[in-house]
Design a protein around this motif. Structure first.
Motif, PDB file in Angstrom:
ATOM      1  N   HIS A 285      71.807 -45.767 -25.401  1.00  0.00           N
ATOM      2  CA  HIS A 285      70.360 -45.828 -25.636  1.00  0.00           C
ATOM      3  C   HIS A 285      69.657 -44.642 -24.957  1.00  0.00           C
ATOM      4  CE1 HIS A 285      66.365 -47.521 -26.223  1.00  0.00           C
ATOM      5  NE2 HIS A 285      66.137 -47.317 -24.935  1.00  0.00           N
ATOM      6  N   PHE A 286      70.009 -44.416 -23.707  1.00  0.00           N
ATOM      7  CA  PHE A 286      69.451 -43.289 -22.958  1.00  0.00           C
ATOM      8  C   PHE A 286      69.768 -41.975 -23.670  1.00  0.00           C
ATOM      9  CE2 PHE A 286      70.427 -39.817 -20.076  1.00  0.00           C
ATOM     10  CZ  PHE A 286      69.217 -39.646 -19.437  1.00  0.00           C
TER      11      PHE A 286
ATOM     12  N   ASP B 241      68.066 -37.162 -27.676  1.00  0.00           N
ATOM     13  CA  ASP B 241      68.546 -36.530 -28.912  1.00  0.00           C
ATOM     14  C   ASP B 241      70.046 -36.245 -28.936  1.00  0.00           C
ATOM     15  OD1 ASP B 241      66.024 -36.605 -30.128  1.00  0.00           O
ATOM     16  OD2 ASP B 241      65.453 -34.716 -29.189  1.00  0.00           O
ATOM     17  N   PHE B 242      70.822 -37.046 -28.229  1.00  0.00           N
ATOM     18  CA  PHE B 242      72.279 -36.978 -28.333  1.00  0.00           C
ATOM     19  C   PHE B 242      72.750 -38.159 -29.170  1.00  0.00           C
ATOM     20  CE2 PHE B 242      71.322 -34.707 -24.438  1.00  0.00           C
ATOM     21  CZ  PHE B 242      72.090 -33.567 -24.579  1.00  0.00           C
ATOM     22  N   ALA B 243      73.879 -38.013 -29.838  1.00  0.00           N
ATOM     23  CA  ALA B 243      74.387 -39.082 -30.695  1.00  0.00           C
ATOM     24  C   ALA B 243      74.716 -40.342 -29.901  1.00  0.00           C
ATOM     25  CB  ALA B 243      75.622 -38.609 -31.456  1.00  0.00           C
TER      26      ALA B 243
ATOM     27  N   HIS C 143      77.386 -36.625 -22.191  1.00  0.00           N
ATOM     28  CA  HIS C 143      78.220 -36.143 -21.090  1.00  0.00           C
ATOM     29  C   HIS C 143      79.075 -34.941 -21.490  1.00  0.00           C
ATOM     30  CE1 HIS C 143      77.008 -38.832 -17.962  1.00  0.00           C
ATOM     31  NE2 HIS C 143      77.034 -39.834 -18.824  1.00  0.00           N
ATOM     32  N   SER C 144      79.450 -34.865 -22.742  1.00  0.00           N
ATOM     33  CA  SER C 144      80.185 -33.693 -23.216  1.00  0.00           C
ATOM     34  C   SER C 144      79.311 -32.442 -23.088  1.00  0.00           C
ATOM     35  CB  SER C 144      80.619 -33.900 -24.663  1.00  0.00           C
ATOM     36  OG  SER C 144      81.238 -32.742 -25.164  1.00  0.00           O
ATOM     37  N   LYS C 145      78.054 -32.557 -23.513  1.00  0.00           N
ATOM     38  CA  LYS C 145      77.127 -31.421 -23.400  1.00  0.00           C
ATOM     39  C   LYS C 145      76.855 -31.097 -21.936  1.00  0.00           C
ATOM     40  CE  LYS C 145      74.354 -28.291 -24.963  1.00  0.00           C
ATOM     41  NZ  LYS C 145      74.895 -27.128 -25.671  1.00  0.00           N
TER      42      LYS C 145
ATOM     43  N   ARG D 260      65.493 -31.104 -18.989  1.00  0.00           N
ATOM     44  CA  ARG D 260      65.200 -32.540 -19.168  1.00  0.00           C
ATOM     45  C   ARG D 260      66.200 -33.399 -18.397  1.00  0.00           C
ATOM     46  NH1 ARG D 260      64.368 -31.031 -24.460  1.00  0.00           N
ATOM     47  NH2 ARG D 260      66.353 -31.904 -25.113  1.00  0.00           N
ATOM     48  N   ILE D 261      67.466 -33.055 -18.491  1.00  0.00           N
ATOM     49  CA  ILE D 261      68.504 -33.803 -17.781  1.00  0.00           C
ATOM     50  C   ILE D 261      68.270 -33.704 -16.273  1.00  0.00           C
ATOM     51  CG2 ILE D 261      70.971 -33.904 -17.275  1.00  0.00           C
ATOM     52  CD1 ILE D 261      71.419 -32.841 -20.186  1.00  0.00           C
TER      53      ILE D 261
END
Length: 116
Positions: free
Chosen positions: A32-33, A38-40, A46-48, A72-73
């Motif tokens: 959800h987070f 905008d991640f799948a 975590h990959s990014k 943002r992270i």
């Protein structure tokens, strides 16, 4: 392709690496987070995050297009008590809250200047 933060010993790079790495410690995330950013899913998030860490660590730096997402992270890690260390930020890193906010502002200035 414009690269930024190519010196791993630079204070801004050190700060961003610290904020990105915090996610593998006390901070957590969920699908959800990840979708809100905008991640799948959480795995893609975590990959990014890991690829950003690798690029910064190696001195390759970030493509300027990756900087807004990295900021943002980092902002969530610094300020959010649920997903990030929040008020515990100075306890789990070597940056004060004031330093962290100054670094975030400096990174945002770089991002805005380089992207347009």
């Amino acid at each position: 392709m414009t690269r930024v933060l190519t010196n791993p010993t630079d204070d801004l790079c050190d700060f961003l690496l610290t904020a990105l790495r915090v996610w593998s410690g006390p901070a957590s995330s969920s699908d959800h987070f990840a979708r809100k950013l905008d991640f799948a899913d959480n795995a893609a998030f975590h990959s990014k995050r890991n690829s950003l860490i690798d690029a910064l660590d190696s001195g390759e730096g970030l493509d300027v297009s990756d900087l807004p997402g990295a900021i943002r992270i980092a902002r969530i890690a610094v300020t959010d008590d649920y997903y990030g260390p929040g008020w515990e930020w100075p306890l789990v890193t070597h940056f004060s809250v004031e330093e962290a906010h100054a670094m975030l502002l400096a990174l945002e200035a770089i991002s805005e200047h380089r992207s347009g």
